[in-house]
Scaffold this active site. Structure first.
Site, PDB file in Angstrom:
ATOM      1  N   GLY A 169     -23.946  -1.243  72.885  1.00 21.54           N
ATOM      2  CA  GLY A 169     -24.947  -0.354  72.310  1.00 21.54           C
ATOM      3  C   GLY A 169     -25.081   0.884  73.151  1.00 21.54           C
ATOM      4  N   LYS A 216     -25.198  -7.012  81.447  1.00 20.98           N
ATOM      5  CA  LYS A 216     -25.132  -5.703  80.789  1.00 20.98           C
ATOM      6  C   LYS A 216     -24.580  -4.691  81.785  1.00 20.98           C
ATOM      7  CE  LYS A 216     -28.452  -4.429  78.034  1.00 20.98           C
ATOM      8  NZ  LYS A 216     -27.837  -4.145  76.729  1.00 20.98           N
ATOM      9  N   ASP A 276     -37.503   1.243  73.184  1.00 18.83           N
ATOM     10  CA  ASP A 276     -36.427   1.030  72.206  1.00 18.83           C
ATOM     11  C   ASP A 276     -36.610  -0.302  71.475  1.00 18.83           C
ATOM     12  OD1 ASP A 276     -34.217   1.914  70.825  1.00 18.83           O
ATOM     13  OD2 ASP A 276     -32.768   1.214  72.280  1.00 18.83           O
TER      14      ASP A 276
END
Length: 677
Positions: free
Chosen positions: A359, A379, A475
């Site tokens: 993403g 991540k 987000d």
């Protein structure tokens, strides 16, 4: 004279009649007295994964995740005087050890328990320690007293730290707690680490006359300290029943941990017998050293030297491969920092087969730590600039201390040149968006979706108000909501957008987020607030209920914006037709209507007209009635509320702001698209 003697004898007999039950009660309670120097051939009531090993250890939990274990003395014990309902004095001592597979992590602790039943039906593992669940925690009807030895800090229970001793009464929020340790003979306080793997002894004493509980802790090789670790003045008479059971409860979380009790002694109305420490069973040792290694040690050492010399070039290349960026200021964050090598091995070299998704913030890989066998998600975030990195890492470590059942736990980080790696708990069911969009193979029922919405709302409220500083998510969207093994919604990536804020010019409008979830004022000013999170949560509620993204890339122009599309159904009195057809007719109409209308309210273009997350949670839980929006109408000039009964000042403000914010024929779409100009 004779008559006087007769009266005296009658009075004496009456006193004996009154005192006799009390004497019988006291004698009966004094009969409860046992000492176990090991548990071989001992009759205990066990449940969960609790067991007794061949050498006599009481093993409450083994190397199993998310489990609990109970062990109770099988016979009920009289704890109260049958005449005046006053709790008796009692004392107990036991030796325990907590052995974790991971040196700096454990889960979750052990507790000495006084309970009305053998075992604790319905109790949950992890932070609940096998004592309570999310429904009965805090209920006065529990009648449970526990001394917890807790190795995880749970903010939802206001824990002192991740290494504490506490007195729990009907709740996991301790009445009194303190860091683990003991007072030496000199009076100085000596810290103890509960997960050290070394045996420790606990003494618990309740004085029924003084109404006081004393808890003392010490290493097994230290005599009982004269000063208790903690004291609590509390009458247990209203809390415990006349007969109760005594025993132990323990639980594990994501870390493989074994909880042992080596010996136990208990006595009513007196000082318990001391344990014979030399007779206690031994804890299991690590892997035995190979005989070949012992015999051939000189040969092996020479071979290792030769291998080291011949492989010098290989070692240098390997060091470069696993090189990390470590600065002096990062020393303080040692326990939260992972070695890049460990993450590389866990993810099998970050190969594509382990890729979970990618993403705006980077690519996410699945991994398994070799030492602890913990499943993780890593991540990888690109970040070339070093400016602001120190502040961001400090914030990431701070956020890693957040604990909430609807947040994805952040375990730690690793840093290389131009790259930051964040380590999270792995969520087995992946992200929510794959169950909603693009004709999913597996979809969620309405009840599952509603639970996810409420869970994410609870997690977002915790970020906004439940910690000692406000955390803006920045987000909120379906792809950032992960589902655990029980399909509970957990909000991830909280605070990650701060990476792109550190080091930027405050005069610039640097916007981080996703189109369709950005509040108009956010696109104008670039400033994120709790209200911009609420706006994004409104879009999230609508996409979960409708099974559509906030902005449809393909489709009729009038259906482009999800908020407009839902509002058009509302204005036509057909809001229920905006639902996702994938969950059919199996839904609760009141819940669905609430979610759709609340999603519209949160998506208002004016920040002041949006509810706070606390109000959102209250609406979803039914604690506060949702206002009647039946008088909301569509006019040629936009949206407005017609005046009617039942609308307070807040909703009159909402009405005027809607007229101001939605002033074109495609009112909400235009407001959204013009907000960033």
């Amino acid at each position: 004279m004779k008559r006087r003697n007769v009266y005296a004898n009658i009075a004496m007999f009456s006193k004996l009649v009154i005192l006799l039950p009390l004497l019988i009660s006291v004698v009966g309670s004094q009969d409860t007295n046992f000492t176990y120097n090991g548990f071989r051939s001992v009759n205990l009531s066990l449940d969960g994964i609790a067991t007794i090993t061949s050498n006599g250890l009481l093993e409450l939990t083994n190397d199993t995740r998310q489990q609990k274990g109970h062990a109770f003395y099988p016979t009920p014990i009289s704890f109260k005087n049958s005449l005046n309902d006053i709790a008796f004095s009692f004392s107990t001592t036991f030796v325990f050890a907590i052995v974790s597979e991971y040196p700096t992590l454990s889960g979750h602790g052990i507790a000495f328990v006084i309970a009305p039943t053998r075992g604790l039906p319905g109790a949950l593992p992890s932070q609940y320690l096998g004592l309570f669940n999310d429904t009965n925690n805090g209920n006065s009807t529990n009648h449970v007293v526990a001394i917890e030895l807790d190795t995880i800090q749970s903010h939802e229970f206001n824990d002192t730290n991740d290494n504490h001793v506490g007195v729990d009464i009907n709740s996991l929020e301790s009445v009194k707690s303190t860091s683990a340790g003991y007072y030496a003979t000199s009076g100085g306080f000596m810290n103890l680490t509960l997960i050290s793997g070394h045996p420790m002894q606990v003494w618990v004493e309740y004085d029924g006359v003084k109404k006081q509980i004393n808890v003392t802790l010490a290493p097994i090789n230290v005599d009982k300290p004269k000063i208790p670790l903690l004291s609590l003045s509390r009458d247990l008479s209203p809390i415990i029943n006349k007969t109760m059971y005594v025993g132990f409860s323990s639980s594990t979380g994501s870390v493989l941990t074994s909880h042992y009790v080596l010996g136990w002694s208990f006595k009513m109305n007196g000082k318990t017998q001391e344990l014979a420490l030399s007779q206690l069973p031994k804890l299991p040792r690590g892997k035995e050293r190979s005989k070949l290694l012992t015999i051939g040690l000189p040969i092996i050492l020479v071979s290792l030297v030769l291998v080291a010399i011949s492989g010098a070039t290989y070692v240098i290349k390997r060091k470069r491969k696993f090189a990390e960026l470590l600065e002096d200021w990062e020393v303080d964050y040692g326990p939260h920092r992972f070695k890049y090598k460990d993450l590389y091995i866990a993810t099998k070299g970050f190969r594509d087969k382990e890729l979970l998704g990618s993403g705006g913030f980077g690519r996410v890989y699945k991994g398994v730590l070799t030492t602890s066998k913990i499943e993780i998600a890593v991540k990888k975030v690109s970040h070339e600039s070093r400016q602001g990195m120190r502040e961001f890492v400090a914030e990431i470590v701070s956020i890693g201390r957040l604990r909430h059942r609807n947040l994805v736990p952040l375990l730690g980080y690793c840093r290389r040149k131009g790259e930051l790696l964040l380590v999270y708990d792995y969520m087995s069911n992946g992200s929510l968006d794959k169950y909603l969009f693009d004709q999913p193979q597996v979809t969620l029922s309405w009840s599952q979706r509603f639970q996810v919405i409420k869970g994410v709302a609870s997690g977002l409220l915790y970020l906004h108000e439940g910690w000692d500083q406000v955390v803006i998510h920045r987000d909120v969207k379906a792809s950032n909501v992960l589902l655990d093994g029980e399909l509970n919604g957990r909000l991830g990536d909280f605070g990650l957008a701060r990476l792109y804020d550190h080091g930027t010019d405050p005069r610039t409008t640097h916007v981080v987020g996703t189109l369709g979830y950005l509040a108009p004022e956010h696109t104008r000013s670039g400033k994120a607030t709790t209200s911009t999170d609420v706006y994004a949560f409104g879009a999230f509620m609508l996409e979960v209920a409708c099974g559509r993204r906030p902005i449809q890339a393909n489709g009729p122009s009038e259906d482009l914006i999800l908020v407009d599309w839902v509002f058009s159904h509302l204005s036509q009195g057909k809001i229920m037709e905006a639902r996702d057809p994938n969950y059919g007719t199996n839904y609760v109409a009141e819940e669905l209507e609430l979610v759709l209308k609340l999603g519209l309210m949160c998506s208002h273009s004016e920040a002041a007209a949006r509810p706070s997350m606390r109000q959102v949670v209250q609406y979803l839980e039914g604690d506060v009635p949702f206002p009647d929006l039946s008088s909301l109408g569509l006019r040629s000039t936009g949206l407005t509320f017609a005046h009617g009964e039942g609308f307070d000042d807040f909703f009159m403000t909402y009405s005027s702001s809607m007229n101001k914010g939605f002033s074109h024929s495609s009112s909400i779409a235009n407001s959204l698209l013009s907000g960033g100009r």
